[in-house]
Design a protein around this motif. Structure first.
Motif, PDB file in Angstrom:
ATOM      1  N   VAL A  41       0.767  -1.192   0.246  1.00  0.00           N
ATOM      2  CA  VAL A  41       0.114   0.102   0.048  1.00  0.00           C
ATOM      3  C   VAL A  41       0.860   1.239   0.123  1.00  0.00           C
ATOM      4  CG1 VAL A  41      -1.676   1.316   1.376  1.00  0.00           C
ATOM      5  CG2 VAL A  41      -1.703  -1.261   1.432  1.00  0.00           C
ATOM      6  N   ALA A  42       0.329   2.488  -0.634  1.00  0.00           N
ATOM      7  CA  ALA A  42       0.888   3.583  -0.383  1.00  0.00           C
ATOM      8  C   ALA A  42       0.274   4.546   0.362  1.00  0.00           C
ATOM      9  CB  ALA A  42       1.316   4.098  -1.856  1.00  0.00           C
ATOM     10  N   ASP A  43       0.786   5.543   1.123  1.00  0.00           N
ATOM     11  CA  ASP A  43       0.240   6.510   1.655  1.00  0.00           C
ATOM     12  C   ASP A  43       0.713   7.923   0.748  1.00  0.00           C
ATOM     13  OD1 ASP A  43      -0.870   8.723   3.215  1.00  0.00           O
ATOM     14  OD2 ASP A  43      -0.013   7.757   5.191  1.00  0.00           O
ATOM     15  N   LEU A  44      -0.187   8.484   0.242  1.00  0.00           N
ATOM     16  CA  LEU A  44       0.081   9.563  -0.692  1.00  0.00           C
ATOM     17  C   LEU A  44       0.130  10.594  -0.122  1.00  0.00           C
ATOM     18  CD1 LEU A  44      -2.070   8.245  -3.372  1.00  0.00           C
ATOM     19  CD2 LEU A  44       0.120   7.846  -3.314  1.00  0.00           C
ATOM     20  N   GLY A  45       1.329  11.436   0.313  1.00  0.00           N
ATOM     21  CA  GLY A  45       1.161  12.672   1.081  1.00  0.00           C
ATOM     22  C   GLY A  45       1.130  12.191   2.511  1.00  0.00           C
ATOM     23  N   SER A  46       2.042  11.227   2.840  1.00  0.00           N
ATOM     24  CA  SER A  46       2.064  10.648   4.230  1.00  0.00           C
ATOM     25  C   SER A  46       2.442  11.631   5.481  1.00  0.00           C
ATOM     26  CB  SER A  46       3.142   9.553   4.399  1.00  0.00           C
ATOM     27  OG  SER A  46       4.321  10.133   3.993  1.00  0.00           O
ATOM     28  N   GLY A  47       2.942  12.672   5.174  1.00  0.00           N
ATOM     29  CA  GLY A  47       3.448  13.523   6.174  1.00  0.00           C
ATOM     30  C   GLY A  47       4.019  13.069   7.398  1.00  0.00           C
ATOM     31  N   THR A  48       3.596  13.244   8.576  1.00  0.00           N
ATOM     32  CA  THR A  48       4.239  12.528   9.816  1.00  0.00           C
ATOM     33  C   THR A  48       4.195  11.114   9.978  1.00  0.00           C
ATOM     34  OG1 THR A  48       2.300  13.005  11.218  1.00  0.00           O
ATOM     35  CG2 THR A  48       3.927  14.834  11.107  1.00  0.00           C
ATOM     36  N   GLY A  49       3.063  10.547   9.015  1.00  0.00           N
ATOM     37  CA  GLY A  49       2.735   9.085   9.298  1.00  0.00           C
ATOM     38  C   GLY A  49       1.685   8.916  10.135  1.00  0.00           C
ATOM     39  N   PHE A  50       1.040   9.732  10.593  1.00  0.00           N
ATOM     40  CA  PHE A  50      -0.144   9.479  11.446  1.00  0.00           C
ATOM     41  C   PHE A  50      -0.876   8.245  10.778  1.00  0.00           C
ATOM     42  CE2 PHE A  50      -4.420  10.188  12.846  1.00  0.00           C
ATOM     43  CZ  PHE A  50      -4.100  10.473  14.259  1.00  0.00           C
ATOM     44  N   TYR A  51      -1.485   8.522   9.736  1.00  0.00           N
ATOM     45  CA  TYR A  51      -2.401   7.370   9.078  1.00  0.00           C
ATOM     46  C   TYR A  51      -1.444   6.146   8.597  1.00  0.00           C
ATOM     47  CZ  TYR A  51      -6.615   9.998   9.555  1.00  0.00           C
ATOM     48  OH  TYR A  51      -7.751  10.914  10.283  1.00  0.00           O
ATOM     49  N   THR A  52      -0.436   6.369   8.279  1.00  0.00           N
ATOM     50  CA  THR A  52       0.353   5.511   7.811  1.00  0.00           C
ATOM     51  C   THR A  52       0.755   4.280   9.055  1.00  0.00           C
ATOM     52  OG1 THR A  52       1.663   7.009   6.667  1.00  0.00           O
ATOM     53  CG2 THR A  52       2.626   4.574   6.832  1.00  0.00           C
ATOM     54  N   ASP A  53       0.754   4.971  10.409  1.00  0.00           N
ATOM     55  CA  ASP A  53       0.976   3.859  11.396  1.00  0.00           C
ATOM     56  C   ASP A  53      -0.302   3.166  11.786  1.00  0.00           C
ATOM     57  OD1 ASP A  53       3.421   4.835  11.950  1.00  0.00           O
ATOM     58  OD2 ASP A  53       2.811   6.161  13.475  1.00  0.00           O
ATOM     59  N   ASP A  54      -1.454   3.690  11.452  1.00  0.00           N
ATOM     60  CA  ASP A  54      -2.837   2.982  11.672  1.00  0.00           C
ATOM     61  C   ASP A  54      -3.043   1.711  10.397  1.00  0.00           C
ATOM     62  OD1 ASP A  54      -3.794   4.571  13.537  1.00  0.00           O
ATOM     63  OD2 ASP A  54      -4.809   6.060  12.228  1.00  0.00           O
ATOM     64  N   VAL A  55      -2.265   2.142   9.393  1.00  0.00           N
ATOM     65  CA  VAL A  55      -2.468   0.899   8.360  1.00  0.00           C
ATOM     66  C   VAL A  55      -1.271  -0.087   8.451  1.00  0.00           C
ATOM     67  CG1 VAL A  55      -2.288   0.468   5.646  1.00  0.00           C
ATOM     68  CG2 VAL A  55      -3.596   2.540   6.738  1.00  0.00           C
ATOM     69  N   ALA A  56      -0.261   0.337   8.796  1.00  0.00           N
ATOM     70  CA  ALA A  56       0.880  -0.441   8.480  1.00  0.00           C
ATOM     71  C   ALA A  56       0.820  -1.987   9.417  1.00  0.00           C
ATOM     72  CB  ALA A  56       2.266   0.087   9.356  1.00  0.00           C
ATOM     73  N   PRO A  57       0.218  -2.106  10.470  1.00  0.00           N
ATOM     74  CA  PRO A  57       0.030  -3.442  11.300  1.00  0.00           C
ATOM     75  C   PRO A  57      -0.963  -4.376  10.405  1.00  0.00           C
ATOM     76  CG  PRO A  57      -0.368  -1.686  12.750  1.00  0.00           C
ATOM     77  CD  PRO A  57      -0.223  -1.007  11.318  1.00  0.00           C
ATOM     78  N   SER A  58      -1.671  -3.859   9.448  1.00  0.00           N
ATOM     79  CA  SER A  58      -2.589  -4.564   8.762  1.00  0.00           C
ATOM     80  C   SER A  58      -2.156  -5.156   7.471  1.00  0.00           C
ATOM     81  CB  SER A  58      -3.903  -3.800   8.470  1.00  0.00           C
ATOM     82  OG  SER A  58      -4.439  -3.320   9.636  1.00  0.00           O
ATOM     83  N   VAL A  59      -0.968  -4.527   7.058  1.00  0.00           N
ATOM     84  CA  VAL A  59      -0.713  -4.941   5.460  1.00  0.00           C
ATOM     85  C   VAL A  59       0.634  -5.510   5.484  1.00  0.00           C
ATOM     86  CG1 VAL A  59      -1.989  -3.335   4.597  1.00  0.00           C
ATOM     87  CG2 VAL A  59       0.094  -2.499   5.140  1.00  0.00           C
ATOM     88  N   GLY A  60       1.483  -5.843   4.366  1.00  0.00           N
ATOM     89  CA  GLY A  60       2.842  -6.423   4.279  1.00  0.00           C
ATOM     90  C   GLY A  60       3.713  -5.163   4.172  1.00  0.00           C
ATOM     91  N   ARG A  61       3.454  -4.140   3.493  1.00  0.00           N
ATOM     92  CA  ARG A  61       4.447  -3.193   3.233  1.00  0.00           C
ATOM     93  C   ARG A  61       3.674  -1.763   3.003  1.00  0.00           C
ATOM     94  NH1 ARG A  61       8.986  -2.331   3.805  1.00  0.00           N
ATOM     95  NH2 ARG A  61       9.629  -4.367   3.628  1.00  0.00           N
ATOM     96  N   VAL A  62       4.173  -0.865   3.508  1.00  0.00           N
ATOM     97  CA  VAL A  62       3.467   0.463   3.296  1.00  0.00           C
ATOM     98  C   VAL A  62       4.728   1.644   2.736  1.00  0.00           C
ATOM     99  CG1 VAL A  62       2.382   2.527   4.084  1.00  0.00           C
ATOM    100  CG2 VAL A  62       2.027   0.383   5.087  1.00  0.00           C
TER     101      VAL A  62
END
Length: 186
Positions: A41-62
């Motif tokens: 998955v890609a977080d487009l405009g991830s900034g500080t990783g706020f939502y990246t951190d929510d998604v990371a535990p549920s997927v293989g790679r971000v």
């Protein structure tokens, strides 16, 4: 319209969970992505990783994609999960392989990158039937939060742009300040 970036000097504001989850909860984002444990998955405009951190535990790679290295510096200081790769790039020229993503999401950043080139690039990197989730400030909003109203898009404008680039809209919700689109690459 839009095409500015969030001021990295104000990055702390992006970590305000009460404000962020008011417009999009982690659960709603995970529902919209419908990702599984092996997805890329890609977080487009991830900034500080706020939502990246929510998604990371549920997927293989971000891939946490942001045009500002300063945002990645902030994220590094906060702590980047092992399955997250920081990518410093604009959305219009992603250093990712064709069909390499199962899903991508943009949380309050669509107005910053929406362009013909970015839409073509998203079509290129998303696998066939890949999911794209866009949550952004609505042009119909008051402008009390987020960018000025004249820098925003309506859900209809964003959905039309996605359709023009081969996406099928699967879900649409318009709220007082934001909209949510879930689309699949065709």
């Amino acid at each position: 319209m839009g095409h500015h970036t969030f001021d990295a000097d104000r990055a702390d504001k992006l970590e305000d969970a009460r404000q962020r989850y008011r417009h999009l909860s982690a659960e709603e984002l995970l529902w919209a992505l419908s990702a599984d444990g092996d997805d890329t998955v890609a977080d487009l405009g991830s900034g500080t990783g706020f939502y990246t951190d929510d998604v990371a535990p549920s997927v293989g790679r971000v891939y946490a994609v942001d045009i500002q290295e300063a945002m990645h510096d902030y994220y590094r200081e906060k702590g980047v999960p092992n399955n997250v790769d920081l990518v410093t790039s604009g959305i219009d020229d992603l250093p990712l392989e064709t069909d390499s993503l199962d899903a991508a999401f943009s949380t309050m950043t669509y107005h910053e990158f929406a362009s013909e080139l970015a839409m073509r690039e998203l079509s290129r990197v998303l696998d066939e039937q890949g999911t794209l989730v866009v949550v952004d400030w609505a042009a119909t909003g008051s402008g009390d939060h987020g960018p000025p109203v004249d820098e925003r898009f309506s859900a209809t404008e964003a959905a039309d742009a996605l359709r023009q680039h081969g996406f099928e809209i699967k879900f649409e919700a318009v709220r007082p300040e934001t909209f949510l689109l879930v689309a699949n690459a065709e």
